[in-house]
Motif scaffolding. Structure first.
Motif, PDB file in Angstrom:
ATOM      1  N   PRO C  38      83.896   5.049  20.565  1.00 43.98           N
ATOM      2  CA  PRO C  38      84.785   5.202  21.715  1.00 43.98           C
ATOM      3  C   PRO C  38      85.771   6.353  21.550  1.00 43.98           C
ATOM      4  N   GLY C  39      86.052   7.028  22.636  1.00 45.22           N
ATOM      5  CA  GLY C  39      87.101   8.031  22.655  1.00 45.22           C
ATOM      6  C   GLY C  39      86.675   9.430  22.288  1.00 45.22           C
ATOM      7  N   ILE C  40      85.410   9.629  21.957  1.00 41.94           N
ATOM      8  CA  ILE C  40      85.008  10.978  21.570  1.00 41.94           C
ATOM      9  C   ILE C  40      84.303  11.691  22.714  1.00 41.94           C
ATOM     10  N   VAL C  41      84.118  13.000  22.547  1.00 40.64           N
ATOM     11  CA  VAL C  41      83.298  13.774  23.476  1.00 40.64           C
ATOM     12  C   VAL C  41      82.041  14.157  22.715  1.00 40.64           C
ATOM     13  N   CYS C  42      80.905  13.751  23.260  1.00 41.17           N
ATOM     14  CA  CYS C  42      79.643  14.020  22.571  1.00 41.17           C
ATOM     15  C   CYS C  42      78.817  14.989  23.401  1.00 41.17           C
ATOM     16  N   GLY C  43      78.429  16.102  22.803  1.00 38.17           N
ATOM     17  CA  GLY C  43      77.617  17.079  23.509  1.00 38.17           C
ATOM     18  C   GLY C  43      76.144  16.759  23.341  1.00 38.17           C
ATOM     19  N   LEU C  44      75.396  17.017  24.399  1.00 35.44           N
ATOM     20  CA  LEU C  44      73.946  16.799  24.343  1.00 35.44           C
ATOM     21  C   LEU C  44      73.314  18.131  24.678  1.00 35.44           C
ATOM     22  N   ILE C  45      72.670  18.752  23.694  1.00 34.52           N
ATOM     23  CA  ILE C  45      72.113  20.074  23.971  1.00 34.52           C
ATOM     24  C   ILE C  45      70.624  20.094  23.649  1.00 34.52           C
ATOM     25  N   GLY C  46      69.988  21.145  24.083  1.00 38.97           N
ATOM     26  CA  GLY C  46      68.555  21.282  23.868  1.00 38.97           C
ATOM     27  C   GLY C  46      67.976  22.209  24.903  1.00 38.97           C
ATOM     28  N   PRO C  47      66.809  22.787  24.588  1.00 39.07           N
ATOM     29  CA  PRO C  47      66.194  23.706  25.553  1.00 39.07           C
ATOM     30  C   PRO C  47      65.820  22.971  26.841  1.00 39.07           C
ATOM     31  N   ASN C  48      65.480  23.741  27.865  1.00 43.93           N
ATOM     32  CA  ASN C  48      65.066  23.131  29.124  1.00 43.93           C
ATOM     33  C   ASN C  48      63.860  22.225  28.889  1.00 43.93           C
ATOM     34  N   GLY C  49      63.870  21.081  29.558  1.00 45.11           N
ATOM     35  CA  GLY C  49      62.761  20.153  29.430  1.00 45.11           C
ATOM     36  C   GLY C  49      62.836  19.307  28.173  1.00 45.11           C
ATOM     37  N   ALA C  50      63.991  19.332  27.506  1.00 42.08           N
ATOM     38  CA  ALA C  50      64.118  18.571  26.269  1.00 42.08           C
ATOM     39  C   ALA C  50      64.304  17.080  26.548  1.00 42.08           C
ATOM     40  N   GLY C  51      64.658  16.742  27.787  1.00 40.80           N
ATOM     41  CA  GLY C  51      64.811  15.325  28.126  1.00 40.80           C
ATOM     42  C   GLY C  51      66.245  14.880  28.230  1.00 40.80           C
ATOM     43  N   LYS C  52      67.175  15.847  28.438  1.00 42.58           N
ATOM     44  CA  LYS C  52      68.595  15.480  28.498  1.00 42.58           C
ATOM     45  C   LYS C  52      68.919  14.675  29.758  1.00 42.58           C
ATOM     46  N   VAL C 212      88.812   8.075  27.906  1.00 46.25           N
ATOM     47  CA  VAL C 212      87.448   7.978  28.410  1.00 46.25           C
ATOM     48  C   VAL C 212      86.495   8.663  27.440  1.00 46.25           C
ATOM     49  N   THR C 213      85.474   7.954  27.035  1.00 50.86           N
ATOM     50  CA  THR C 213      84.444   8.546  26.191  1.00 50.86           C
ATOM     51  C   THR C 213      83.542   9.401  27.076  1.00 50.86           C
ATOM     52  N   MET C 214      83.116  10.544  26.573  1.00 41.93           N
ATOM     53  CA  MET C 214      82.282  11.399  27.422  1.00 41.93           C
ATOM     54  C   MET C 214      81.035  11.876  26.696  1.00 41.93           C
ATOM     55  N   MET C 215      79.994  12.033  27.452  1.00 39.77           N
ATOM     56  CA  MET C 215      78.783  12.671  26.954  1.00 39.77           C
ATOM     57  C   MET C 215      78.503  13.798  27.903  1.00 39.77           C
ATOM     58  N   ASP C 220      76.528  26.081  28.069  1.00 40.75           N
ATOM     59  CA  ASP C 220      77.572  27.020  27.656  1.00 40.75           C
ATOM     60  C   ASP C 220      78.049  26.611  26.268  1.00 40.75           C
ATOM     61  N   MET C 221      77.522  27.287  25.252  1.00 41.77           N
ATOM     62  CA  MET C 221      77.754  26.861  23.873  1.00 41.77           C
ATOM     63  C   MET C 221      79.214  26.973  23.464  1.00 41.77           C
ATOM     64  N   SER C 222      79.891  28.024  23.943  1.00 38.40           N
ATOM     65  CA  SER C 222      81.277  28.175  23.505  1.00 38.40           C
ATOM     66  C   SER C 222      82.116  27.030  24.039  1.00 38.40           C
ATOM     67  N   LEU C 223      81.816  26.583  25.282  1.00 45.08           N
ATOM     68  CA  LEU C 223      82.526  25.440  25.838  1.00 45.08           C
ATOM     69  C   LEU C 223      82.185  24.183  25.035  1.00 45.08           C
ATOM     70  N   ALA C 224      80.883  23.972  24.800  1.00 41.15           N
ATOM     71  CA  ALA C 224      80.439  22.756  24.124  1.00 41.15           C
ATOM     72  C   ALA C 224      81.026  22.687  22.707  1.00 41.15           C
ATOM     73  N   MET C 225      80.922  23.806  21.987  1.00 38.55           N
ATOM     74  CA  MET C 225      81.423  23.826  20.605  1.00 38.55           C
ATOM     75  C   MET C 225      82.924  23.546  20.587  1.00 38.55           C
ATOM     76  N   GLY C 226      83.606  24.036  21.612  1.00 45.11           N
ATOM     77  CA  GLY C 226      85.059  23.908  21.636  1.00 45.11           C
ATOM     78  C   GLY C 226      85.550  22.493  21.893  1.00 45.11           C
ATOM     79  N   ILE C 227      84.854  21.749  22.765  1.00 41.47           N
ATOM     80  CA  ILE C 227      85.425  20.460  23.156  1.00 41.47           C
ATOM     81  C   ILE C 227      84.715  19.263  22.553  1.00 41.47           C
ATOM     82  N   CYS C 228      83.547  19.451  21.963  1.00 45.85           N
ATOM     83  CA  CYS C 228      82.803  18.286  21.488  1.00 45.85           C
ATOM     84  C   CYS C 228      83.230  17.876  20.082  1.00 45.85           C
TER      85      CYS C 228
END
Lengths: 291, 335, 262
Positions: C38-52, C212-215, C220-228
């Motif tokens: 609870p309480g974390i920001v989790c990034g989900l990344i992967g190439p297109n069609g990865a199933g996100k 709020v927990t977020m996924m 945008d990697m710089s955004l993801a790296m910064g907040i996750c």
């Protein structure tokens, strides 16, 4: 037993007529995604034109049939050009109401042209009826079924084997891509309409010698055609054909064995059952869009 | 605490927007009531009163269907069935069994809502043409039932012997009283529709029309909501059927057939979907048109069909929107 | 109001185990397991069609899995419908904006509050005092949310008329209206310019402060790296890696997948 065979024969005959109506509807749906609520009126026009060309003007049978077909196709062309293509906002519900308007218009025209009285057309051939297992089979029935099969086969061949037919299918699957490869979508839509209303006229030609024809016969025939197309799976040619035959047979059996008053209800009960249990239709692998 | 709302400072709203809307609605209703009063009190001609009463009954039908088509975005091509169910239920209960018509009104609504529930449960899971065909099939079956169950419904020759409505010493035999009864019900229905639309339920309903995917995702039980509104519009149809039956005192299956269902949809679409006044306009036009077209005698159907096609081809948003757009354009040109 | 079960603060808010989903022979999700505190920001990344997006659809209940389970806040979600999950505290936004275009922004947020309010047909028709009170409270809460996301000026504009950036934010406001415990953001920065992306990052930080927990799915990697706080990498339906942004940055399998050498 003999009775049941008799019901089967007459069921297959009406079924073949439903099948032709359904094939026309289905073919239009698969190439334009449109349901034409005026389709039944083209059946009426087909039957009534036979009255005019063959009975009243006494043209030779092939000529009369040719004229009727030409009229059906031509009216389809005009309908597509002036009512469907000019529509400013071609949402399904708007197009449905346009076709409903067209159906009222055509019925009104039919009433003016042919009057309110029903007409009958003599059978096309005068052979004695055949006896099979004690049941009478009219030669008329045989060639209605044969002609229906021929028509469906012809459309199948056209769509699958000829260049124009393939272009039409391509245009239906992805209009933009088809347009980019040089297929004119407007011409394809016009062609689909002409073939579809032509099918309606053919059904009218078949039905003319079987029942009385009048200006208001179209609505219920059109609706039965929808039921058949839905039962078989909207957009599938042979599904629509099979759905038509099935509907005809069940109606005939139901009317004979249960109650003739409920004959018309059978088509719609069948329709609801199919929609609830297998909305894609009996013969279709695709799941219906529910979203 | 995880609950967000508790963390926020609550801000007082001045809400002038909302109040403006409220005032606008009040004015609209006042104007509507005045027009009804004037028309009802000063029309002497019974034929005109009769036509206006029919307009009222059709407006009820259009209002109910408009909630379903215009706001929830679900088509029904068999809605005349509920109109017929309302009419036949009250006819049978009050005509055959001699029950008070007012009690039979409640029964008519109850029967219509129950049938809407049973039919809507599987049917409203369909969409687009499939939903259209499903409702069409239902309407046809109900109509065939009216025609074939002749021991109860009188079959295709119709049902005779529907009693005249009475409330205490007031008889609704006279055209004027019936006019006010019908339009009173219409006013009630308009208020009800507007209240629903302005509520949590109405918002959820409109959200289905805008995007069913998103409204599911925010937690709207779309199927249940569609079912509810289907039942509501069925109940309005039944009330219209009740009013129709006790007005004309004779009913037959043709009054509730497929073409009537189509006519109802046409009222909604021509008047302009998603507009309460559009329903009124559509109902008025489609009731008046055949009367006007009587002059055309045999050409009536042709002209009716043509008008339907032309309006839909050139003003697919319906006349309300169409005229507003034309007005806007004209105004912009002048400036 | 809902809150995670007391005394279980170390328990994950979301636990996914051996999740598998097939689409006509293609494995869109292949045996995926992970859990989120609870309480974390989790990034989900992967190439297109990865199933996100498929994963999001499985968590929110649009699809049901062929195998495996999703446990949310200690409860198995298998038998829960989409709206029950929203009620339980799962909210989402869409990759392509899915606002209710003809409705005002305020109304959009009010629809987002649907599962937290209860007046129905009879409430609407009778307008009893509790209904009016509920409506008033709902409007106040919605306005507070619009204030929070900086959209108050547009409250009475039709949502469909707003620029894309505002619409993206509005979707977050609407999702927050259901008081979620877990917020799934599907490419929140897609279509945004640099300034808007930065504002979005700040908004996500603030939502995180609310507990709020977020996924989020993000390209945008710089955004993801910064907040996750944590990242999960998917490739062709299976989990490739999981760890802190720094660990992911140095993961060879991830590099290979992104550079197309896998």
């Amino acid at each position: 037993m003999q009775e049941i065979i008799q019901y089967l024969f007459s069921g297959i005959t009406t079924g073949a007529i439903y099948a032709v109506i359904a094939v026309g509807l289905s073919m239009l749906y698969s190439s334009t995604e449109l349901i034409n609520f005026a389709h039944g009126e083209f059946v009426m026009i087909g039957a009534m034109s036979m009255v005019t060309f063959w009975v009243h003007m006494a043209l030779p049978l092939p000529v009369a049939i040719g004229c009727t077909l030409a009229l059906g196709c031509a009216l389809g062309l005009l309908f597509e050009r002036f009512a469907i293509r000019t529509a400013r906002n071609p949402q399904p519900i708007v197009l449905v109401i346009i076709t409903v308007g067209a159906s009222i218009f055509l019925r009104g025209t039919g009433m003016i042209v042919w009057g309110k009285d029903p007409f009958s057309v003599p059978p096309f051939s005068n052979h004695e009826s055949l006896e099979i297992f004690g049941a009478a089979l009219l030669p008329q029935s045989i060639w209605i079924v044969a002609a229906a099969l021929l028509l469906a086969g012809g459309i199948h061949f056209f769509l699958k084997r000829t260049l124009t037919g393939k272009a039409m299918v391509a245009s239906a699957v992805n209009q933009k891509a088809a347009w980019l490869s040089g297929i004119p979508p407007e011409r394809m839509a016009v062609l689909a309409f002409a073939i579809s209303t032509g099918c309606g006229a053919v059904a009218g030609i078949f039905i003319a010698p079987v029942t009385m024809s009048s200006y208001d016969m179209g609505t219920i025939l059109g609706l039965k055609g929808f039921c058949a197309a839905m039962i078989g799976g909207l957009g599938s040619l042979w599904g629509a054909f099979a759905g038509g035959i099935l509907l005809g047979v069940l109606e005939s059996l139901g009317a004979g064995l249960i109650s003739s008053g409920l004959k018309d209800a059978i088509a719609f009960i069948l329709l609801l059952l199919i929609l609830y249990v297998r909305p894609g239709g009996l013969f279709s692998a695709k799941e219906a869009k529910r979203f | 605490m995880y609950a967000l709302a508790d963390c926020f400072r609550l801000k007082r709203q001045n809400g002038s927007d909302m109040d403006d809307n409220k005032i606008k609605n009040r004015i609209e209703h006042a104007v509507f009531i005045c027009i009804i009063l004037v028309l009802g009190l000063f029309t002497q001609n019974t034929y005109y009163l009769q036509i206006m009463t029919f307009i009222g009954i059709n407006t009820l039908l259009a209002l109910g269907l408009n909630m379903l088509i215009g706001y929830a975005g679900q088509i029904s091509l068999g809605h005349a069935a509920f109109y017929g169910i309302g009419a036949y239920t009250t006819a049978i209960l009050s005509g055959t069994f001699g029950i008070s018509p007012w009690l039979s009104l409640l029964c008519a609504i109850g029967v219509a809502v129950l049938i809407a529930f049973v039919v809507g449960l599987p049917t409203l899971r369909l969409s687009g043409y499939y939903l259209g065909m499903g409702t069409l099939g239902f309407g046809m079956i109900v109509n065939i039932l009216f025609r074939e169950w002749s021991s109860v419904t009188g079959g295709s020759s119709g049902f005779v012997g529907i009693p005249v409505l009475e409330a205490g010493k007031v008889s609704f035999m006279s055209g004027q009283n019936y006019f006010f009864l019908v339009w009173g019900v219409v006013l009630g229905a308009i208020l009800m529709c507007r209240r629903i639309l302005a509520s949590r339920m109405g918002r959820a309903l409109r959200s289905i029309h805008d995007g069913e995917k998103a409204s599911l995702a925010v937690g709207v039980n779309t199927h249940y909501l569609k079912l509810q509104i289907f039942m509501f519009s069925a109940s309005l149809g039944a009330v219209a059927g009740f009013l129709y039956a006790h007005f004309v005192l004779f009913i037959s299956p043709e009054s509730f057939g497929f073409m009537v269902s189509v006519k109802m949809v046409t009222m909604v679409v021509i008047g302009g979907m998603a507009s309460v006044w559009g329903a009124l306009l559509g109902a008025s036009l489609l009731t008046l048109l055949p009367e006007v077209l009587h002059g055309f005698a045999e050409y009536e159907m042709i002209v009716f069909g043509l008008i339907l096609m032309v309006v839909m081809i050139f003003m697919p948003q319906g006349l309300t929107r169409g005229f507003l757009d034309m007005y806007e354009k004209a105004r912009k040109k002048r400036q | 109001m809902i809150s995670p079960e007391p005394g279980h603060n170390n328990k994950p808010i979301l636990a996914v185990s051996s999740l598998t989903k097939m689409f006509g022979g293609v494995k869109a999700q292949d045996n995926i397991s992970f859990s989120i505190q609870p309480g974390i920001v989790c990034g989900l990344i992967g190439p297109n069609g990865a199933g996100k997006t498929t994963l999001f659809n499985l968590i929110t209940g649009i699809y049901s899995p062929d195998e495996g389970q999703v446990v949310f806040n200690g409860k198995d979600t298998r038998k829960m419908t989409v709206d029950q999950r929203v009620r339980a505290g799962i909210a989402r936004t869409f990759q392509h904006v899915e606002l209710f275009g003809s409705m005002t922004l305020l109304e959009n947020v009010l629809v987002g509050m649907h599962v937290r309010t209860r007046s129905g047909f009879w409430g609407a028709v009778t307008r009893l005092p509790w209904v009016i009170r509920e409506e008033k409270e709902a409007v106040e809460k919605a306005e507070a949310l619009l204030e929070f996301t900086g959209l108050m000026d547009y409250a009475h504009h039709p949502a469909g008329d707003l620029p894309v950036g505002r619409q993206k934010t509005a979707e977050i406001a609407r999702a927050l209206a259901s008081d979620p415990l877990l917020l799934l953001l599907d490419e929140p920065a897609a279509g945004l310019n640099a300034v808007e992306t930065e504002a979005l990052g700040k908004l996500i930080e603030q939502v995180k402060k609310r507990g709020v927990t977020m996924m989020l799915v993000e390209h945008d990697m710089s955004l993801a790296m910064g907040i996750c706080d944590k990242m999960i990498v998917l490739d062709q339906g299976s989990k490739l890696a999981e760890g802190t942004p720094r660990e992911i940055q140095n993961n060879e399998a991830v590099m290979a997948a992104y550079l197309g050498q896998g």
